[in-house]
Design a protein around this motif. Structure first.
Motif, mmCIF file in Angstrom:
data_model
loop_
_atom_site.group_PDB
_atom_site.id
_atom_site.type_symbol
_atom_site.label_atom_id
_atom_site.label_comp_id
_atom_site.label_asym_id
_atom_site.label_seq_id
_atom_site.Cartn_x
_atom_site.Cartn_y
_atom_site.Cartn_z
ATOM 1 N N MET A 1 0.840 -1.186 0.000
ATOM 2 C CA MET A 1 0.000 0.000 0.000
ATOM 3 C C MET A 1 0.880 1.241 0.000
ATOM 4 O O MET A 1 1.943 1.271 0.610
ATOM 5 N N GLY A 2 0.409 2.272 -0.700
ATOM 6 C CA GLY A 2 1.165 3.507 -0.762
ATOM 7 C C GLY A 2 0.998 4.330 0.500
ATOM 8 O O GLY A 2 0.168 4.043 1.379
ATOM 9 N N ARG A 3 1.810 5.334 0.565
ATOM 10 C CA ARG A 3 1.760 6.225 1.712
ATOM 11 C C ARG A 3 0.513 7.097 1.640
ATOM 12 O O ARG A 3 0.159 7.599 0.584
ATOM 13 N N GLY A 4 -0.157 7.228 2.760
ATOM 14 C CA GLY A 4 -1.381 8.019 2.785
ATOM 15 C C GLY A 4 -1.121 9.504 2.603
ATOM 16 O O GLY A 4 -0.006 9.995 2.768
ATOM 17 N N ARG B 1 -5.889 8.160 -11.260
ATOM 18 C CA ARG B 1 -6.765 7.467 -10.309
ATOM 19 C C ARG B 1 -6.941 6.007 -10.696
ATOM 20 O O ARG B 1 -6.928 5.113 -9.838
ATOM 21 N N SER B 2 -7.089 5.727 -12.006
ATOM 22 C CA SER B 2 -7.247 4.349 -12.456
ATOM 23 C C SER B 2 -5.991 3.531 -12.165
ATOM 24 O O SER B 2 -6.075 2.369 -11.727
ATOM 25 N N GLN B 3 -4.845 4.126 -12.362
ATOM 26 C CA GLN B 3 -3.594 3.432 -12.058
ATOM 27 C C GLN B 3 -3.475 3.149 -10.572
ATOM 28 O O GLN B 3 -3.065 2.051 -10.165
ATOM 29 N N LEU C 1 -3.413 -0.557 -8.641
ATOM 30 C CA LEU C 1 -2.379 -0.920 -7.681
ATOM 31 C C LEU C 1 -2.938 -1.189 -6.292
ATOM 32 O O LEU C 1 -2.179 -1.506 -5.365
ATOM 33 N N GLY C 2 -4.271 -1.066 -6.132
ATOM 34 C CA GLY C 2 -4.893 -1.322 -4.834
ATOM 35 C C GLY C 2 -4.906 -0.134 -3.909
ATOM 36 O O GLY C 2 -5.078 -0.293 -2.691
ATOM 37 N N GLU C 3 -4.731 1.061 -4.451
ATOM 38 C CA GLU C 3 -4.706 2.276 -3.641
ATOM 39 C C GLU C 3 -5.978 3.087 -3.867
ATOM 40 O O GLU C 3 -6.599 3.016 -4.941
ATOM 41 N N ASP C 4 -6.339 3.869 -2.845
ATOM 42 C CA ASP C 4 -7.487 4.786 -2.907
ATOM 43 C C ASP C 4 -8.773 4.051 -3.306
ATOM 44 O O ASP C 4 -9.529 4.497 -4.172
#
Length: 247
Positions: A1-4, A108-110, A114-117
């Motif tokens: 997961m990316g950084r919030g 946003r789609s990318q 990647l499972g983010e947002d």
């Protein structure tokens, strides 16, 4: 997961605010210097603190020259914009907004792929995202299978080539062995023939040696008759000659 995402807001604590300002200011000045060195860019940076203190960095000879260059470029852009058709400018602005919206949608789609947002998506969006992932996964598996089949075909061709080369070498070795064997057999036959010829010649040319009294040590080669005559003459006294073999 990316950084919030970090929400930016004013730091209420005065000491923390001053410490953060000092750190961020030094980092910004360092980045400006690195940009000017690495990219040969002319960089001018001006910072005023909350107390009005000036902090600046300029990669050129002076900040005034950089500001003058900036003003000259800005005035040229304003004059160019004033001379252009407003309708054309509006169309360019609309195109810019469309491209910006498209870029944001792709970003946003990318992020979603990647499972983010994912918290902002509803059930329908999640289903569409799942379908996209399934299609992408099938395409990836298909590409992987095709790639592996291609590698298997290449390996099979290489195997066939190696087998042909191996068989050719085997045939060549067998031919060489046959030639060596035939040459050895021919040499052995010639040697046997020579040996047999020599043995036959020895057998046919051999003659037994006749016994000869002359082979005895000190034997005088005189006939028996001569010996008898000498003996009789010796007895009668007519000849007193003593032969050399009697001495």
């Amino acid at each position: 997961m990316g950084r919030g995402r970090v929400e930016l807001q004013r730091i209420e604590n005065k000491i923390n605010r001053q410490v953060t300002f000092a750190k961020r200011k030094n980092g910004l000045l360092k980045k400006a210097y690195e940009l000017s060195v690495l990219c040969e860019a002319e960089v001018g940076l001006i910072i005023f603190s909350s107390r009005g203190k000036l902090h600046e960095f300029c990669s050129a000879s002076s900040m005034a020259a950089t500001i003058e260059k900036y003003q000259r470029c800005s005035y040229d852009v304003l004059e160019m914009g004033a001379t252009q058709d407003p309708k054309k400018i509006q169309n360019c602005y609309q195109e810019y907004l469309e491209l910006k919206t498209r870029v944001e949608s792709l970003q946003r789609s990318q992020s979603n792929l990647l499972g983010e947002d994912l918290a902002e998506l509803n059930m329908e969006d999640l289903d569409q995202l799942e379908d996209k992932l399934d299609k992408s996964l099938r395409q990836i598996r298909s590409s992987k299978s095709n790639f592996m089949l291609g590698q298997l075909d290449e390996l099979s061709k290489k195997e066939d080539m190696l087998l042909e080369t191996n068989n050719a070498l085997k045939r060549k070795i067998e031919e060489i062995d046959a030639e060596l064997q035939s040459s050895w057999n021919a040499n052995a036959g010639d040697q046997n023939m020579i040996y047999n010829n020599q043995a036959a010649q020895l057998q046919f040319n051999f003659e037994p040696l006749n016994y000869n009294d002359a082979s005895q040590m000190g034997f005088d080669p005189m006939s028996t008759e001569q010996r008898n005559n000498l003996a009789s003459s010796a007895q009668t006294g007519t000849n007193r000659y003593i032969p050399g073999w009697m001495l």
